[in-house]
Design a protein around this motif. Structure first.
Motif, short mmCIF file in Angstrom:
data_model
loop_
_atom_site.label_atom_id
_atom_site.label_comp_id
_atom_site.label_asym_id
_atom_site.label_seq_id
_atom_site.Cartn_x
_atom_site.Cartn_y
_atom_site.Cartn_z
N LEU A 1 0.83 -1.20 0.00
CA LEU A 1 0.00 0.00 0.00
C LEU A 1 0.87 1.25 0.00
N ARG A 2 1.96 1.23 0.74
CA ARG A 2 2.87 2.39 0.75
C ARG A 2 3.53 2.56 -0.62
N MET B 1 0.17 5.29 -0.76
CA MET B 1 -0.54 5.59 0.47
C MET B 1 0.44 5.91 1.59
N ARG B 2 0.03 6.80 2.48
CA ARG B 2 0.92 7.24 3.56
C ARG B 2 0.76 6.40 4.81
N LYS C 1 -12.30 10.00 -2.71
CA LYS C 1 -11.22 10.47 -1.85
C LYS C 1 -11.18 11.99 -1.80
N TRP D 1 -9.45 -0.14 1.79
CA TRP D 1 -8.05 0.23 1.95
C TRP D 1 -7.73 1.61 1.40
N TRP D 2 -8.35 1.98 0.28
CA TRP D 2 -8.01 3.27 -0.33
C TRP D 2 -8.52 4.45 0.49
N ASP E 1 -6.22 6.64 4.40
CA ASP E 1 -5.58 7.95 4.56
C ASP E 1 -6.58 9.09 4.67
N HIS E 2 -7.84 8.84 4.39
CA HIS E 2 -8.81 9.92 4.24
C HIS E 2 -9.90 9.91 5.31
#
Length: 667
Positions: A238-239, A243-244, A461, A481-482, A485-486
């Motif tokens: 994912l990183r 993604m952070r 997002k 998963w996406w 970060d949000h």
């Protein structure tokens, strides 16, 4: 088949191309610290070309020789298969398989290679499938039992991570994952006998009815460690995808959530439906010294809004933009007392999704609610076997309203023009933006605003970030998963499934289904895999309709498994189920909320690194900092724990909190 000269070797891992009569071919990988595997492209696929590339091989092939839709000719795909470096990774091998095809080629889906562990003397029944359904499920490798299914589509409802895996009894594992995820699926190819190992077939879903874009898969192996080791690899992928995966604290700090509200996030979620979010309930929470509570709902009046804004709690209403109502059909909905009419009919009909045939995409049917009306009653009945049971029966005479889905490209203007002003008017410090991280990825075929799934997710997002921009805490439904970060909280990701109960819609009491205990609270079936990947970044609760504390029969098990999985409890207040000091419900709520606050202090911003079970009822979880939870989710005393009891310990093993449910029940 014979092995060709096309061989690639990286860090001792070898990838080989084997060919046979009639253009048949397959790929073999060996030398991995974990299961060696075979990629079988099927009896029909014919190899057209092969050549070496850096760290791998390139092959062109016809998956369906002789099939020529319209004027498009035979489909020819190209696969570039490359070995990745193992430096710094838990697995011994990570292989990339990138598939390219003609962009405008029409298809429904492409069922690609099946990835199977190479025979090593183990039997099929020594393996289990790991599925990212909600937090995570184990499925038997023979395809039977709890959670069994034939396919997993990554973008669909309840699938939280873009992967699936086979794990054997020793902890060795073989995982396939879709880096993009939203046009990927896996078919579970079950071995025909105990001697035949099961596999995972890679499926590429069409985009706007065509191939449209390349698909990339990763095939990873783990030698030991099982689910926790796979979680490390998923997080790494994912990183790499961009993604952070920030911690919850880092996320809130970057977005400007006031420090005094950080403790509110990561504990209990309290939903106040209808007009129950009053200044009194806010004051009661403050007076009790409870800190880790998110208070969700629409304030009943100005005094309630002021009390919530002045409290240490993040709080705010429900809002969604997915359902478009025909003009004149909707007013403020009484269902939760939190759904505003803003934007409900905006964009009719120009914003609506069109399917490939040009039809509108129908959404939910909405049942108008009139204050004081009763729409459902529970009654006794005899089933076909003559057994006495209970069921919900409709007693209303209202006419339902058909809603329609809004095109993914048309949500943003509704949020900007309607949603943001509503949140500002309520001084909301949080918002539950419904459906966004639950709904399967959508496509729209309208010639005026076509959208494919990947674009849909980018729109979602953008909206979540817009809602969070002024330091607002954001919840959404289920969990993907996406969205990690949000979003601060996924409501429903931790539920076992989405068992629909008509009585829960209107917040009526409904009977517990005792048959659910065998799988819902079965620690040999459920696994906190999402908590191993991203607990540090996002809170997760059960769904409000089935995970709240209404049922005395499951209250203990609910809280015990929630603590064990490092998740978050959810409670609902409504006119028939108040929450007030001095009542048994308040005492049990306050005791559990205080314990989850202790867990937040000990293990906030931390993933699960260890999980072990003793049968279906007893479990122990270890977090990154060394804190742990032991729990009994069953109905009988075991392992020194009472039914529904859980113990939270610090990194030194000292007991910080021990909670045993009140067997007398809730009122």
């Amino acid at each position: 088949m014979r092995t060709t000269d096309l061989t690639a070797t990286v860090d001792g891992v070898r990838l080989r191309l084997a060919t046979g009569a009639g253009g048949r071919f397959r790929l073999l990988l060996d030398g991995a610290d974990g299961p060696d595997w075979i990629a079988s492209f099927g009896a029909d696929a014919q190899l057209a070309h092969a050549e070496p590339v850096d760290r791998g091989v390139l092959i062109s092939f016809r998956p369906h020789p002789g099939v020529r839709p319209g004027d498009f000719g035979e489909l020819v795909l190209t696969a570039v298969v490359t070995l990745g470096s193992t430096a710094g990774r838990v697995p011994r091998s990570v292989t990339s398989l990138r598939l390219s095809g003609p962009e405008d080629y029409p298809l429904d889906e492409y069922r690609g290679p099946t990835i199977t562990p190479r025979p090593d003397g183990s039997s099929r029944d020594q393996w289990r499938y790991l599925l990212p359904d909600g937090d995570g499920l184990w499925m038997r490798a023979d395809g039977t039992g709890y959670g069994s299914r034939s396919r997993l589509v990554f973008h669909e409802h309840r699938i939280s991570l873009p992967m699936s895996a086979l794990v054997d009894d020793s902890g060795a594992a073989l995982m396939v994952s879709g880096v993009g995820g939203n046009d990927h699926a896996v078919d579970f190819v079950v071995g025909g006998s105990a001697d035949d190992l099961s596999g995972m077939r890679l499926v590429n879903v069409a985009s706007l009815g065509t191939w449209h874009h390349d698909r990339e898969w990763r095939i990873a192996t783990v030698g030991t460690g099982g689910a926790p080791a796979l979680a490390v690899e998923v997080a790494a992928q994912l990183r790499e995808q961009g993604m952070r995966l920030m911690t919850q604290t880092e996320k809130m700090t970057e977005r400007g959530v006031p420090a005094e509200r950080h403790a509110s996030v990561g504990g209990t979620v309290l939903w106040c439906h209808f007009d129950t979010l009053t200044s009194t309930i806010v004051d009661d929470l403050v007076a009790a010294g409870l800190k880790s509570v998110m208070v969700m709902g629409r304030p009943a009046d100005d005094a309630a809004a002021a009390a919530l804004a002045g409290s240490p709690y993040a709080g705010g209403p429900y809002f969604q933009t997915y359902d478009v109502f025909p003009p004149g059909s909707v007013e403020e909905l009484g269902w939760r007392g939190v759904y505003p009419p803003e934007g409900a009919t905006t964009g009719w009909p120009e914003d609506l999704i069109h399917d490939m045939a040009g039809w509108l995409n129908a959404g939910w049917r909405y049942l108008p609610f009139a204050e004081g009306e009763q729409f459902w009653r529970t009654e006794e009945h005899l089933d076909a076997a003559g057994r006495l049971g209970r069921r919900a029966r409709a007693v209303h005479t209202a006419t339902t309203v058909q809603t329609y889905r809004r095109c993914p490209s048309r949500h943003l203007h509704v949020v900007r023009d309607q949603g943001i002003p509503m949140l500002e008017r309520l001084e909301a410090t949080a918002v539950f933006y419904d459906i966004a991280t639950a709904m399967y990825a959508l496509e729209c075929y309208s010639p005026d605003h076509p959208v494919h799934r990947i674009e849909d997710i980018e729109y979602r997002k953008e909206i979540l970030d817009l809602l969070a921009a002024p330091g607002r805490v954001v919840h959404s439904e289920a969990g993907k998963w996406w969205g990690i970060d949000h979003v601060n909280t996924f409501e429903g990701l931790f539920s076992y499934d989405w068992e629909f109960n008509i009585g829960s819609i209107q917040l009526e009491d409904y009977p517990v289904n005792p048959a659910r205990r065998a799988f819902e609270f079965n620690l040999e079936h459920r696994v906190p895999f999402f908590g191993m990947v991203a607990r540090h970044a996002v809170a997760r609760t059960m769904w409000w309709g089935t995970g709240q504390d209404r049922h005395a029969e499951t209250w203990g098990s609910n809280n015990a498994i929630t603590a064990l999985f490092g998740a978050n409890p959810i409670s609902v207040v409504d006119p028939d189920h108040p929450l007030a000091p001095g009542t048994p419900r308040w005492e049990t709520f306050a005791r559990a909320t205080a314990s989850f606050e202790e867990l937040r202090v000990l293990a906030g911003d931390q993933n699960i690194v260890g999980y072990e079970t003793d049968g279906s009822d007893l479990g122990r979880t270890v977090f990154e900092g060394g804190a742990s939870v032991e729990a009994n989710v069953g109905t009988d005393a075991a392992g020194g724990l009472q039914p529904g009891e859980y113990v939270i310990r610090d990194a030194n093993g000292a007991t910080v909190s021990r909670v045993t449910p009140d067997r007398g029940g809730l009122t």
